[in-house]
Design an enzyme around this catalytic site. Structure first.
Site, PDB file in Angstrom:
ATOM      1  N   GLU A   1       0.868  -1.190   0.000  1.00  0.00           N
ATOM      2  CA  GLU A   1       0.000   0.000   0.000  1.00  0.00           C
ATOM      3  C   GLU A   1       0.899   1.233   0.000  1.00  0.00           C
ATOM      4  O   GLU A   1       1.190   1.781  -1.031  1.00  0.00           O
ATOM      5  CB  GLU A   1      -0.944   0.001   1.206  1.00  0.00           C
ATOM      6  CG  GLU A   1      -1.920  -1.166   1.159  1.00  0.00           C
ATOM      7  CD  GLU A   1      -3.287  -0.844   1.732  1.00  0.00           C
ATOM      8  OE1 GLU A   1      -3.809   0.254   1.547  1.00  0.00           O
ATOM      9  OE2 GLU A   1      -3.827  -1.753   2.397  1.00  0.00           O
TER      10      GLU A   1
ATOM     11  N   GLU B   1      -1.662  -0.852  13.360  1.00  0.00           N
ATOM     12  CA  GLU B   1      -2.876  -0.578  12.600  1.00  0.00           C
ATOM     13  C   GLU B   1      -4.125  -0.984  13.383  1.00  0.00           C
ATOM     14  O   GLU B   1      -5.146  -0.310  13.342  1.00  0.00           O
ATOM     15  CB  GLU B   1      -2.828  -1.373  11.286  1.00  0.00           C
ATOM     16  CG  GLU B   1      -4.068  -1.241  10.427  1.00  0.00           C
ATOM     17  CD  GLU B   1      -3.904  -1.918   9.075  1.00  0.00           C
ATOM     18  OE1 GLU B   1      -3.078  -2.851   8.979  1.00  0.00           O
ATOM     19  OE2 GLU B   1      -4.588  -1.514   8.125  1.00  0.00           O
TER      20      GLU B   1
HETATM   21  C1  BGC Z   1      -5.332   1.186   4.732  1.00  0.00           C
HETATM   22  C2  BGC Z   1      -5.963   2.064   5.758  1.00  0.00           C
HETATM   23  C3  BGC Z   1      -7.018   2.838   5.042  1.00  0.00           C
HETATM   24  C4  BGC Z   1      -8.057   1.795   4.700  1.00  0.00           C
HETATM   25  C5  BGC Z   1      -9.350   2.252   4.225  1.00  0.00           C
HETATM   26  C6  BGC Z   1      -6.363   0.205   4.309  1.00  0.00           C
HETATM   27  O1  BGC Z   1      -5.936  -0.737   3.424  1.00  0.00           O
HETATM   28  O2  BGC Z   1      -4.158   0.601   5.178  1.00  0.00           O
HETATM   29  O3  BGC Z   1      -5.214   2.645   6.676  1.00  0.00           O
HETATM   30  O4  BGC Z   1      -7.498   3.947   5.637  1.00  0.00           O
HETATM   31  O5  BGC Z   1      -7.517   0.807   3.862  1.00  0.00           O
HETATM   32  O6  BGC Z   1     -10.240   1.587   4.929  1.00  0.00           O
END
Ligand code: BGC
Length: 920
Positions: A489, A771
């Site tokens: 990401e 997270e």
């Molecule tokens: C990210 C998050 C992001 C989210 C949206 C994820 O894959 O790592 O931090 O805000 O997607 O729900």
């Protein structure tokens, strides 16, 4: 006799006048110190005053801008004296500035009594290329296949040129499609990494400006460049979005040489450059890592000693230059180095180095061995339950380095060029000889923001939490505010940035960083006003998630500009973003129609809120942590309208201000009608986040606030003092509690050590913010590897509360022109203190207690004022620096406030001591 005395007296008098107890320093232009490459036509200046004097206020200032450093009369192009206390972001409004030119500036200030500081040391800024026409160079492309394979080698470029006269100064302007490193005569130019950074390339591609005077030599010179994939061509996003911005790498550069005889010359990227892809970088990508074969290094390739006759010609390419912009943020740099704390074999036999810190950057490898031997470095954040190296949570990101030795007898040192990794552990394979800490150095890489804030308290666990928040910020402020730095990401997720922005602005100077990113937010905004999930938006592909908008995510376009305006008193930023802010709120309005309920507006809900699971049911009473999505989206709609109305007020747009205020009121009423019972419960969800949003955004009717707070507090107590909020509720949770008489409960949440809490990961050994509340469970197993980053700053948003409420360091007016010191004392800590380097200088607030005896130390910077709130006492019982308040120097006003006092002061250092009245 008289004749000689008078001049001496005058001399003494003038020395007396200029030897003031205050001076001007820390001159910055556009938030940066002596910056190169400023493309603002009217750059803005900030200065600080240094003085110990209490109540120091600026009465006037004089600014001079000159074309040379000596400020000789002929060189002065702007000279202005203004009777004003403004010392932050004052705009240049002199004659038009020339491109590529250095300007010097200095400041003199007067206090309110008319004494002056004398001139500051001069500072400077240099203009960038102010018009597209200043670009004389051509885009060039190295030879590439029409459809180059993924993981193709890096490219080398070079060009010989001659200088025959004495060089006065030289500047290089460079950018690329892909990442570039610029070389001159065998040396890499500058100390920046990952240039040109990441922006919405087709609309805004940054170029860097370098002072290359010291890199050139009289006679023959070589300019060189290395090109890698970068964000431009790497696979981005989990959908393996390869070559999102284009399939071909390209380079653009011009070097401007000024000779001492007044003549000038340009060295340009053009068709005469030579190129090779036979260099050592065999494969490189952001998530992938780098394969580097040192046997293929071409010694001296960017020096005159090398003969490039076998190299190919480049091709000129006809890309537009209208998207070129001067780099707008602070550069990404190699900020620090850390050494492994332990090297060991895991139970399954892998050789692993523990860096002791989850970090972002790369490993500098020092190795001696046989030619052709390959050392592989794999990077991971955590070890699994059994102590083995764990990479499942990286998903498709390899973050691997393969280095093949050239066999140098003196050993070799390698650092990757076009990638970065998020890791604490490094698995090393194929290392010749014994692996010792000497071989591995962790190079910490991030946008070079000055640290502006510190927080400390008597709880070592909370101090580790602060450390983790700071490291989460370092790792995820790599030119773009990213969700995480390791898995596939590393994107500018808007929601994450939105919830963390306020905290980030305490820890570090993020003014330039967010100014740049917010321009990309506006650039990516769709004509409808929709704001994509990630900025730059690499998810918008025909076969991918379409531009989605989610409440709390898209709101980054409104909340962050407002936050930055407040923290830095940056009206221009607000002005620049205003159209975007408004367009986003109008977009929601259209989506909601007359109902004013934004149905379907929340895609991600209160992302990653506490989900009860069988292993965690022991303390869990109520499963009501889920927040109704329409409640979330409508709450953010209201909040957005409220902010736009306030922004319009600041900008003097009175009609807009009234319109959005009215809109806010209407949404508020609708919200109350739809989601709140007459007794102050939030209906359709009774989650903590639903109360928090309703209370924090001013949606709860005044007469129901107290009961709503009671319901919220009860929910927390029912959960045995645990939070259950996700991304959207978490930042405001403790604020809502401490602002509504539940500050002890806020401390309970802060200090809670069991899941879900901020300290649970700390207890589990975290060195960054996770997270998920339970990234690693109590039995050491992991959460779903599909979504389990150990370096995700979002929940670090509690930092804001630690500064503002625990230490009591709050902003009273934009830019900290007025400061509110309001510590929330507790018996659960012995002390809490914070310091923050504001645009005016240091603000500090720290309290300590011994039984009922409280000491509060406060620093208020020059040219600001403060309201200092002293709880639990009266004016007779407080001592300030040992004296009763009645004789406290600089005290302007005392009022009774709640159970304590509010004291008005100007700048200075203050120490208050008192004993809490019983019951406190
Ligand atoms: C990210 C998050 C992001 C989210 C949206 C994820 O894959 O790592 O931090 O805000 O997607 O729900």
């Amino acid at each position: 006799m008289k004749k000689t005395i008078l001049p001496i007296l005058l001399l003494l008098l003038s020395a007396q006048l200029s030897a003031q107890d205050f001076s001007v320093s820390d001159l910055t232009c556009e938030h940066r110190t002596d910056p190169l490459g400023i493309d603002q036509a009217q750059p803005r200046f900030t200065w600080k005053v240094k003085t110990e004097r209490r109540g120091w206020k600026q009465g006037a200032f004089r600014i001079q801008v000159a074309s040379v450093a000596d400020f000789s009369t002929a060189a002065i192009i702007w000279d202005k004296k203004v009777d004003s206390d403004v010392s932050v972001l004052y705009s240049y409004i002199g004659v038009p500035l020339q491109s590529g030119t250095r300007y010097w500036w200095r400041i003199k200030v007067w206090d309110e009594k008319g004494a002056d500081s004398g001139w500051s040391e001069p500072a400077w800024w240099e203009t960038a290329l102010l018009s597209v026409a200043d670009w004389k160079a051509s885009w060039i492309e190295p030879e590439q296949e029409a459809a180059p394979p993924r993981y193709s080698p890096g490219h080398l470029l070079r060009k010989e040129f001659a200088t025959n006269k004495k060089i006065a100064s030289a500047r290089a302007y460079a950018t690329a499609h892909g990442l570039y490193e610029l070389y001159l005569n065998g040396r890499k130019v500058g100390d920046q990494a990952l240039t040109p950074g990441w922006t919405v390339y087709y609309k805004r591609l940054q170029y860097q400006t370098y002072d290359v005077t010291g890199y050139l030599q009289e006679g023959r010179n070589i300019a060189g460049a290395m090109l890698g994939e970068g964000w431009y061509r790497s696979g981005l996003g989990w959908e393996k979005n390869w070559a999102f911005y284009g399939k071909k790498l390209a380079f653009l550069c011009q070097i401007h040489i000024r000779y001492t005889d007044g003549t000038e010359e340009w060295v340009l990227s053009d068709g005469s450059w030579k190129t090779s892809n036979q260099g050592p970088v065999q494969a490189n990508e952001i998530y992938y890592g780098e394969d580097y074969d040192a046997r293929r290094e071409i010694p001296g390739w960017s020096t005159v000693a090398f003969d490039d006759q076998n190299w190919r010609n480049v091709t000129k390419a006809n890309y537009s230059k209208s998207n070129l912009v001067a780099a707008g943020s602070v550069p990404v740099r190699l900020i620090g180095e850390i050494k492994p704390v332990r090297i060991f074999k895991t139970p399954d036999g892998t050789l692993v180095a523990d860096m002791g810190q989850n970090m972002v950057g790369w490993i500098k490898l020092k190795v001696k061995g046989k030619k052709g031997k390959t050392v592989t470095l794999r990077h991971a954040e955590v070890l699994d339950k059994n102590g083995n190296f764990y990479t499942a949570n990286l998903r498709n990101a390899k973050q691997r380095i393969r280095y093949t030795l050239r066999g140098d007898k003196n050993g070799e040192i390698y650092e990757p060029h076009f990638t970065f990794m998020g890791f604490r552990y490094v698995a090393v394979d194929g290392f010749p000889g014994e692996l010792t800490p000497e071989a591995l150095t962790g190079v910490v890489v991030h946008s070079d923001m000055k640290q502006t804030g510190t927080f400390e308290c008597s709880s070592p666990l909370v101090n580790q939490l602060q450390h983790n928040i700071l490291w989460g910020q370092k790792g995820n402020f790599v030119d773009v505010p990213t969700d995480c730095p390791q898995r596939d990401e590393r994107m500018g997720w808007t929601g994450d940035a939105q919830v963390f922005a306020r905290t980030s602005a305490f820890n570090m100077d993020v003014a330039a960083f967010f100014t740049k990113w917010l321009r990309d937010v506006a650039a990516e905004q769709r004509p409808s006003g929709a704001v994509p999930f990630v900025i730059p938006d690499v998810l918008d592909r025909p076969d991918s998630m379409k531009v989605g908008v989610s409440a709390g995510w898209g709101d980054a376009a409104v909340i962050i500009p407002w936050t930055m305006y407040q923290v830095y008193d940056d009206r221009q930023l607000l002005e620049n973003q205003y159209t975007s802010m408004k367009a986003y709120v109008d977009f929601i309005h259209k989506k909601s129609g007359d109902s004013l309920i934004w149905r379907g507006g929340s895609v991600f809900g209160d992302w990653l809120f506490y989900h009860p699971s069988p292993t965690h049911l022991d303390y869990h009473v109520s499963p009501d942590a889920h927040t109704n999505h329409d409640l979330i989206s409508t709450a953010f709609f209201a909040h957005g309208a409220d902010i736009v109305s306030q922004a319009a007020n600041v900008l003097g747009k009175t009609e807009d201000a009234a319109y959005y205020k009215d809109l806010f009121e209407k949404i508020r009423k609708t919200f109350v009608n739809e989601f709140i019972t007459p007794s102050g419960r939030t209906i359709s969800s009774a989650s903590q986040t639903s109360y928090v949003l309703a209370l924090h955004f001013g949606l709860m009717p005044e007469h129901l606030r107290a009961t709503a707070v009671k319901y919220l507090a009860k929910d927390i107590r029912d959960k045995k003092k645990h939070l259950s909020t996700g991304f959207l509720g978490t930042p405001y949770l403790c604020h809502v509690l401490s602002e509504n008489g539940e500050s002890e409960l806020a401390y309970d949440l802060l200090l809670q050590e069991t899941y879900p809490s901020w300290l649970y990961p700390v207890k589990m050994g975290a060195t960054t913010i996770w997270e998920r509340w339970d990234g690693q469970k109590t039995d050491s197993t992991f959460q779903d590897p599909g979504m389990n980053s150990f370096n995700h700053y979002a929940y670090g948003a509690i930092g804001d509360w630690m500064y503002q409420a625990a230490a009591g360091l709050r902003m009273g007016a934009p830019g900290y022109r007025h400061i509110v010191i309001e510590p929330h004392l507790t018996g659960k800590l012995n002390y809490a203190k914070a310091a923050y380097q504001s645009s005016y200088g240091e603000v500090a607030s720290g309290w300590e207690r011994s039984g009922d005896k409280i000491t509060l130390r406060v620093t208020i910077p020059p040219n600001t004022t403060a309201s200092i709130r002293i709880p639990g006492t009266d004016k007779e019982s407080v001592r300030e620096s040992g004296t009763p308040l009645a004789s406290s120097a600089g005290l302007k006003k005392t009022t009774n406030q709640g159970d304590g006092l509010e004291l008005e002061y100007g700048s200075g250092k203050y120490v208050f001591e008192w004993t809490l009245k019983s019951g406190k």
